[in-house]
Structure formats: C-alpha cells, structure tokens
Scaffold this active site. Structure first.
Site, PDB file in Angstrom:
ATOM      1  N   ALA A   8       0.803  -1.165   0.193  1.00 60.74           N
ATOM      2  CA  ALA A   8       0.168   0.144   0.065  1.00 60.74           C
ATOM      3  C   ALA A   8       0.814   1.181  -0.067  1.00 60.74           C
ATOM      4  CB  ALA A   8      -0.993   0.188   1.275  1.00 60.74           C
TER       5      ALA A   8
ATOM      6  N   GLN B 191       0.196  -6.322  -3.559  1.00 58.87           N
ATOM      7  CA  GLN B 191      -0.837  -6.819  -2.421  1.00 58.87           C
ATOM      8  C   GLN B 191      -1.934  -5.519  -2.768  1.00 58.87           C
ATOM      9  OE1 GLN B 191       1.184  -7.694   1.296  1.00 58.87           O
ATOM     10  NE2 GLN B 191       2.245  -6.401   0.396  1.00 58.87           N
TER      11      GLN B 191
ATOM     12  N   HIS C  78      -4.125 -10.094  -3.858  1.00 59.96           N
ATOM     13  CA  HIS C  78      -5.149  -9.720  -3.086  1.00 59.96           C
ATOM     14  C   HIS C  78      -6.359  -9.210  -3.740  1.00 59.96           C
ATOM     15  CE1 HIS C  78      -2.464  -9.205   0.635  1.00 59.96           C
ATOM     16  NE2 HIS C  78      -2.616 -10.428   0.535  1.00 59.96           N
TER      17      HIS C  78
ATOM     18  N   CYS D 245     -29.075 -15.764 -10.819  1.00 56.32           N
ATOM     19  CA  CYS D 245     -29.488 -16.652  -9.751  1.00 56.32           C
ATOM     20  C   CYS D 245     -29.871 -15.856  -8.502  1.00 56.32           C
ATOM     21  CB  CYS D 245     -28.206 -17.606  -9.489  1.00 56.32           C
ATOM     22  SG  CYS D 245     -27.127 -16.794  -8.504  1.00 56.32           S
TER      23      CYS D 245
ATOM     24  N   SER E 187       5.925  -1.746   1.761  1.00 54.89           N
ATOM     25  CA  SER E 187       4.965  -2.840   2.712  1.00 54.89           C
ATOM     26  C   SER E 187       5.769  -3.167   3.882  1.00 54.89           C
ATOM     27  CB  SER E 187       5.097  -4.282   1.563  1.00 54.89           C
ATOM     28  OG  SER E 187       4.165  -5.492   2.325  1.00 54.89           O
TER      29      SER E 187
ATOM     30  N   ASN F 107      11.315   1.512   1.610  1.00 53.16           N
ATOM     31  CA  ASN F 107      10.289   1.733   2.498  1.00 53.16           C
ATOM     32  C   ASN F 107      10.195   2.946   3.480  1.00 53.16           C
ATOM     33  OD1 ASN F 107       7.553   0.313   3.017  1.00 53.16           O
ATOM     34  ND2 ASN F 107       8.304   0.484   5.396  1.00 53.16           N
TER      35      ASN F 107
END
Ligand code: APR
Length: 260
Positions: free
Chosen positions: A32, A109, A129, A165, A203, A228
């Site tokens: 993210a 992700q 994901h 359905c 991450s 990061n």
C-alpha cells in the site's frame, strides 16, 4: 531453513543499483505504501487505515452475513463523487523497469490497479489480493457486468443481486478469511521461483502468505532490496534497505539500472 541474517550493508540508491546491475529477472513486490503518494491511505503506516478502522470488520463472513455492510460498501463504490486515483512516479518507474527488460514481474498486494494504469501490462502484474474493479456472483463465482450493477444501484438496488441466480454479489477484492485468487498466486509463485533478485516497496511485509514470496527469494541468498518509509518486519534480511518515499527512490534506482 533459517534465512541468512544479512544486515543491510548499504543504504544508498547507487550502491543498491550496484547489487542489482547484473540482474535481469527482478521481482518487484509492492504494498500500500507505493500508492499513498497517489492519495490512497495505507494500513499500518503513521496514518494507516487500521489506526481508525478495525480489520476484523473486513472479513468475508461479515460481507456474506451483513446486508448493511454490503449496502454501505456498494454506496462507497458507486458514489458519484468517488475520488479517481492516478499512478505516481513510483508506479511509472516500475513500468519503465519492465519495459527495459529487467523484471520477471510485479506481485502487488494492492487492489487499486495503478500499476496497470502506469503502463505495466496485465501479464506483468500478479494481484494476489485481487482488485477493486471486478464484481462476481458470490454463489457461482462468475464475473458480472460492472456497468449493469452500477446502473441497477443508481436505480435504487442498494444491495445488487446476481441477475441469473439472485445471489449476493461481491467485489473481486480479497477479504480477510477469503482464499487468494489461484491464478494470481500461481503466477506469483512462478515468478518467485524464477527471480534472481527482489525489490520490496511500500510494504511492512507483515501479511501472509503474500510476504512469503519476497522472503523465499531472500532465503536463497538473492539480493533483497527494501524501499520503505519506516521499518518493515524483515529489515534484518535485507541486502539493502533504503528509507524513503517510493516516488523519490524508485525513479532514481530504476534510472541507475537502466543506465547500466
Ligand atoms: N513510500 C514508501 N513507503 C511508504 C510510503 C511511500 N510513499 N507511504 C507509506 N509507506 C510505508 C508505510 O510506512 C508502511 O511501512 O509503506 C508501508 C505500508 O505497509 P502496510 O500499510 O502494512 O501495507 P501492506 O504491507 O501493503 O499491507 C499488506 O495488509 O491489511 C492488509 O490486505 C491488506 O494488502 C494489505 C496487506
């Protein structure tokens, strides 16, 4: 096998590029944090979603059993003033790395589709994901037409059902307690098996099984670069750990790799 403990020997982009310069099958693993510069909050960063929301509310079980949860989620998704997010320089740098033949693929992700919007082709992305763009029939699993669901929502169907359905519908985002999409997982594992280095971007490397992919590459001794803002759960395994924003670091790192 306990992966080797390798303190991050270098923290500069130039030195990191030196460790990757002879690699042509780099796996890029994103979380993210690569999308926060596009305006999408992350989960565990200083302003992350899980600081104000409870992840236990985002489970498959709650989706299936709570009509009010579904109504609220469809309302957010189809709201006319829903923000449109655009890729940033970090996404674009990864697309450049792909175009210049340095990558085996990108495991993400994220569900925002910004890698593809930046020019990374579908065959270069494994969305482990899922993604927020598709809609399926919950009972039978087949895709349903998103525009048709949207127009039925706009006509007042607040919890749209499958026209075939009558089952509830569901976004193609993976919820907690839901299996990961087998096709994306198989593609991610194939890339993990064939990669000769990995760059993990944005991450905390704290959610499994997704985090196993970069850790498997680190565990066999191939270069493991972490980009990061803030610590991750596996910094001690990094060959190189670079503190900084993806949108700043990746263009510089990719530029150095392309320059050769
Ligand atoms: N550049 C680099 N790093 C950043 C940036 C940025 N611009 N912005 C935030 N970060 C860092 C944060 O400080 C944090 O360490 O990115 C990291 C994001 O970590 P998480 O919020 O844990 O996100 P992620 O690792 O993708 O979470 C994995 O958890 O809740 C689930 O399904 C959800 O896919 C998600 C998974």
């Amino acid at each position: 096998m306990t992966p080797p403990i390798r303190l991050a020997a270098v923290t500069t982009v130039a030195a990191a590029a030196g460790r990757l310069s002879d690699r042509t099958r780099i796996l890029v693993f994103t979380g993210a944090g690569i999308s926060t510069e596009s305006g999408i909050p992350d989960f565990r960063g200083p302003h992350g979603l899980w600081k104000r929301l409870d992840p236990n509310d985002f489970t498959l079980e709650r989706w299936v059993t709570s009509e009010s949860f579904r109504i609220e989620a469809w309302g957010r998704r189809f709201a006319p003033d829903r923000p449109v997010y655009r890729p940033n320089d970090g996404h674009r740098a990864i697309a450049d790395l792909w175009r210049t033949g340095h990558m085996i693929g990108c495991i993400t992700q994220n569900i925002d589709g910004l890698h593809q919007a930046a020019g990374l082709p579908d065959e270069g992305v494994a969305e482990v994901h899922g993604n927020a763009s598709g809609i399926v029939c919950y009972a039978e699993g087949h895709d349903v037409d998103v525009d048709d669901v949207r127009s039925r929502w706009e006509d007042g169907e607040t919890d749209p059902r499958c026209a075939g359905c009558g089952s509830i519908l569901k976004s193609t985002t993976v919820l907690f307690g839901e299996n990961l999409p087998p096709g994306a997982v198989a593609r991610a594992q194939g890339w993990t098996d064939g990669a000769d280095a990995v760059i993990a971007v944005g991450s905390t490397l704290s959610v499994y099984p997704a985090a196993y992919f970069p850790l498997e590459i680190a565990g066999r001794g191939d270069p493991f670069v972490i980009v990061n803002e803030g610590p991750t759960d596996h910094d001690r395994l990094a060959t190189v750990r670079i503190e900084g924003k993806a949108g700043d670091v990746l263009p510089e790192l990719v530029g150095a790799l392309i320059a050769g």
